[in-house]
Structure formats: structure tokens, C-alpha cells
Design a protein around this motif. Sequence first.
Motif, mmCIF file in Angstrom:
data_model
loop_
_atom_site.group_PDB
_atom_site.id
_atom_site.type_symbol
_atom_site.label_atom_id
_atom_site.label_comp_id
_atom_site.label_asym_id
_atom_site.label_seq_id
_atom_site.Cartn_x
_atom_site.Cartn_y
_atom_site.Cartn_z
ATOM 1 N N ARG A 22 -28.034 -3.764 68.499
ATOM 2 C CA ARG A 22 -27.253 -4.221 69.648
ATOM 3 C C ARG A 22 -25.931 -4.854 69.239
ATOM 4 O O ARG A 22 -25.412 -5.739 69.884
ATOM 5 N N GLU A 23 -25.352 -4.355 68.139
ATOM 6 C CA GLU A 23 -24.033 -4.775 67.682
ATOM 7 C C GLU A 23 -23.035 -3.684 68.064
ATOM 8 O O GLU A 23 -23.353 -2.498 68.001
ATOM 9 N N GLU A 24 -21.829 -4.095 68.442
ATOM 10 C CA GLU A 24 -20.808 -3.116 68.806
ATOM 11 C C GLU A 24 -20.289 -2.404 67.567
ATOM 12 O O GLU A 24 -20.041 -3.030 66.539
ATOM 13 N N VAL A 25 -20.154 -1.099 67.669
ATOM 14 C CA VAL A 25 -19.620 -0.256 66.606
ATOM 15 C C VAL A 25 -18.508 0.579 67.218
ATOM 16 O O VAL A 25 -18.672 1.151 68.297
ATOM 17 N N THR A 26 -17.376 0.641 66.530
ATOM 18 C CA THR A 26 -16.261 1.448 67.017
ATOM 19 C C THR A 26 -16.016 2.597 66.050
ATOM 20 O O THR A 26 -16.478 2.578 64.905
ATOM 21 N N LEU A 27 -15.282 3.572 66.509
ATOM 22 C CA LEU A 27 -14.920 4.695 65.653
ATOM 23 C C LEU A 27 -14.110 4.201 64.460
ATOM 24 O O LEU A 27 -14.247 4.716 63.353
ATOM 25 N N ASP A 28 -13.307 3.169 64.676
ATOM 26 C CA ASP A 28 -12.496 2.608 63.591
ATOM 27 C C ASP A 28 -13.337 1.884 62.539
ATOM 28 O O ASP A 28 -12.825 1.491 61.503
ATOM 29 N N SER A 29 -14.639 1.696 62.798
ATOM 30 C CA SER A 29 -15.531 1.056 61.829
ATOM 31 C C SER A 29 -15.796 1.955 60.617
ATOM 32 O O SER A 29 -16.390 1.507 59.644
ATOM 33 N N THR A 38 -16.413 2.494 71.862
ATOM 34 C CA THR A 38 -17.298 1.454 71.344
ATOM 35 C C THR A 38 -18.702 1.752 71.838
ATOM 36 O O THR A 38 -18.908 2.023 73.031
ATOM 37 N N LEU A 39 -19.668 1.718 70.929
ATOM 38 C CA LEU A 39 -21.080 1.932 71.251
ATOM 39 C C LEU A 39 -21.893 0.789 70.674
ATOM 40 O O LEU A 39 -21.422 0.037 69.829
ATOM 41 N N MET A 40 -23.143 0.681 71.104
ATOM 42 C CA MET A 40 -24.051 -0.315 70.547
ATOM 43 C C MET A 40 -24.960 0.371 69.532
ATOM 44 O O MET A 40 -25.472 1.456 69.793
ATOM 45 N N ASN A 41 -25.164 -0.276 68.369
ATOM 46 C CA ASN A 41 -26.090 0.282 67.395
ATOM 47 C C ASN A 41 -27.507 -0.202 67.691
ATOM 48 O O ASN A 41 -27.737 -0.907 68.685
ATOM 49 N N LYS A 42 -28.445 0.149 66.838
ATOM 50 C CA LYS A 42 -29.846 -0.199 67.090
ATOM 51 C C LYS A 42 -30.097 -1.688 67.066
ATOM 52 O O LYS A 42 -31.095 -2.154 67.607
#
Length: 44
Positions: A19-26, A13-17
Motif C-alpha cells: 500500500r505504498e505509492e509507486v510511480t513510473l519515475d520510480s 501512480t499506483l499502490m504496491n502490495k
Amino acid sequence: MPPAPGDRAPAFTLMNKDREEVTLDSFPGKNIVLAFYPLAFTGG
């Protein structure tokens, strides 16, 4: 042990620009490229 070329990435899980969480499963069914730049945005 680091992954070998061609291995599947582990879940993360990472944060996008925004500041929303993004996962590989996204991104189902998509090829994803991750690029890491050592010392990016630093004086080094």
C-alpha cells in the motif's frame, strides 16, 4: 485516444502490495511491462 504500441507511458501512480505509492519515475532507465486482466479476481 489509446496509446499506440511503442509509445511512452504517461505518468501514473499506483499502490504496491504494501500500500505504498509507486510511480513510473520510480524505475529510471528500466523497461516496465504493465499487464491488465479484465475481470481478474471476479466471478466473471
